[in-house]
Design a protein around this motif. Structure first.
Motif, mmCIF file in Angstrom:
data_model
loop_
_atom_site.group_PDB
_atom_site.id
_atom_site.type_symbol
_atom_site.label_atom_id
_atom_site.label_comp_id
_atom_site.label_asym_id
_atom_site.label_seq_id
_atom_site.Cartn_x
_atom_site.Cartn_y
_atom_site.Cartn_z
ATOM 1 N N ASP A 147 0.694 -1.172 -0.128
ATOM 2 C CA ASP A 147 -0.190 -0.100 0.065
ATOM 3 C C ASP A 147 0.620 1.375 0.442
ATOM 4 N N ASP A 148 1.409 1.354 -1.373
ATOM 5 C CA ASP A 148 2.519 2.977 -1.107
ATOM 6 C C ASP A 148 1.723 4.454 -1.360
ATOM 7 N N ARG A 154 -0.895 -2.800 -4.966
ATOM 8 C CA ARG A 154 -0.121 -4.357 -5.397
ATOM 9 C C ARG A 154 0.134 -5.060 -5.145
ATOM 10 N N LEU A 155 -0.477 -6.343 -5.536
ATOM 11 C CA LEU A 155 -0.215 -7.747 -4.768
ATOM 12 C C LEU A 155 0.898 -8.271 -5.536
ATOM 13 N N ARG A 156 1.921 -9.012 -4.720
ATOM 14 C CA ARG A 156 3.215 -9.880 -4.867
ATOM 15 C C ARG A 156 2.695 -11.135 -4.651
ATOM 16 N N LYS A 167 -8.221 0.644 -5.136
ATOM 17 C CA LYS A 167 -8.581 0.847 -3.474
ATOM 18 C C LYS A 167 -10.296 0.912 -3.705
ATOM 19 N N TYR A 168 -10.185 1.882 -4.909
ATOM 20 C CA TYR A 168 -11.605 2.628 -4.705
ATOM 21 C C TYR A 168 -12.396 1.774 -5.226
ATOM 22 N N VAL A 169 -13.402 1.032 -4.354
ATOM 23 C CA VAL A 169 -14.167 -0.095 -5.441
ATOM 24 C C VAL A 169 -15.504 -0.269 -4.254
ATOM 25 N N ARG A 176 -10.386 -5.970 0.840
ATOM 26 C CA ARG A 176 -9.159 -5.658 1.798
ATOM 27 C C ARG A 176 -9.257 -7.476 3.278
ATOM 28 N N ARG A 177 -10.272 -7.221 3.126
ATOM 29 C CA ARG A 177 -10.205 -8.484 4.277
ATOM 30 C C ARG A 177 -9.910 -9.825 3.870
ATOM 31 N N ALA A 178 -10.734 -9.966 2.542
ATOM 32 C CA ALA A 178 -9.989 -11.367 2.034
ATOM 33 C C ALA A 178 -8.448 -11.026 1.741
ATOM 34 N N LEU A 179 -7.842 -10.605 1.080
ATOM 35 C CA LEU A 179 -6.800 -9.854 0.893
ATOM 36 C C LEU A 179 -6.341 -10.265 2.077
#
Length: 186
Positions: A147-148, A154-156, A167-169, A176-179
């Motif tokens: 979260d820059d 950015r998911l790695r 982010k704005y969805v 975010r909780r699932a991630l």
């Protein structure tokens, strides 16, 4: 350059964005695979045997899109930018080429925000790439979530694969909780 030409180009950009919106390829593909299942050409049990983690039973799928207000605001801002570029082109001849270069760039941004979708189903996440293609990743292979400060995560993943997720969805907290849960179970 004539102001009517610039207004025509702005209208063409907006029509193109709406056309892209109503030709969503991923919905067509999912309808096609469902049709194959309905006809008996592909059985869910065969798919489950290939990779059972992709079809975790009882896990509802969630789809996250950019809110309509943000999408409409983006189109309005792109229109204002194009109008301002047209005014500058009228006042200063020779700058119209820069204004024409703005058209595809702004059309791309508006179309991307209009089409962007993240779908989390079971242990997979499907993300629309910058090339307007849907890419699937396994959540159990998520290594880092950056979260820059930009408007995207950015998911790695294992193997060096990366994905950008806006982010704005709608349903941001659920996404975010699932991630976070996927990172915690590693």
């Amino acid at each position: 350059m004539d102001l009517r030409l610039i207004l025509g180009l702005a209208l063409a950009v907006q029509i193109a964005v709406l056309a892209i919106r109503y030709t969503n390829v991923s919905k067509r593909i999912s309808r096609f695979t469902k049709d194959l299942e309905d006809r008996g050409l592909v059985h869910r049990q065969q798919i489950d045997r290939l990779d059972p983690a992709l079809f975790a039973p009882g896990t509802p799928a969630t789809e996250h899109r950019v809110p309509l207000a943000v999408r409409l605001l983006t189109i309005a801002i792109c229109g204002v930018i194009l109008l301002r570029a047209a005014q500058v082109a009228v006042e200063q001849p020779g700058t119209w080429t820069w204004g024409l270069m703005l058209v595809p760039a702004l059309a791309y941004v508006a179309a991307y925000l209009w089409q962007f979708t993240v779908r989390i189903e079971g242990r997979t996440i499907s993300v629309m790439t910058l090339g307007f293609r849907t890419q699937e990743y396994r959540l159990d292979r998520l290594v880092q979530l950056h979260d820059d400060g930009i408007p995207a995560y950015r998911l790695r993943f294992e193997g060096g694969k990366t994905a950008l997720v806006l982010k704005y969805v709608h349903g941001h907290s659920l996404m975010r909780r699932a991630l976070d849960e996927a990172l915690a179970t590693r």
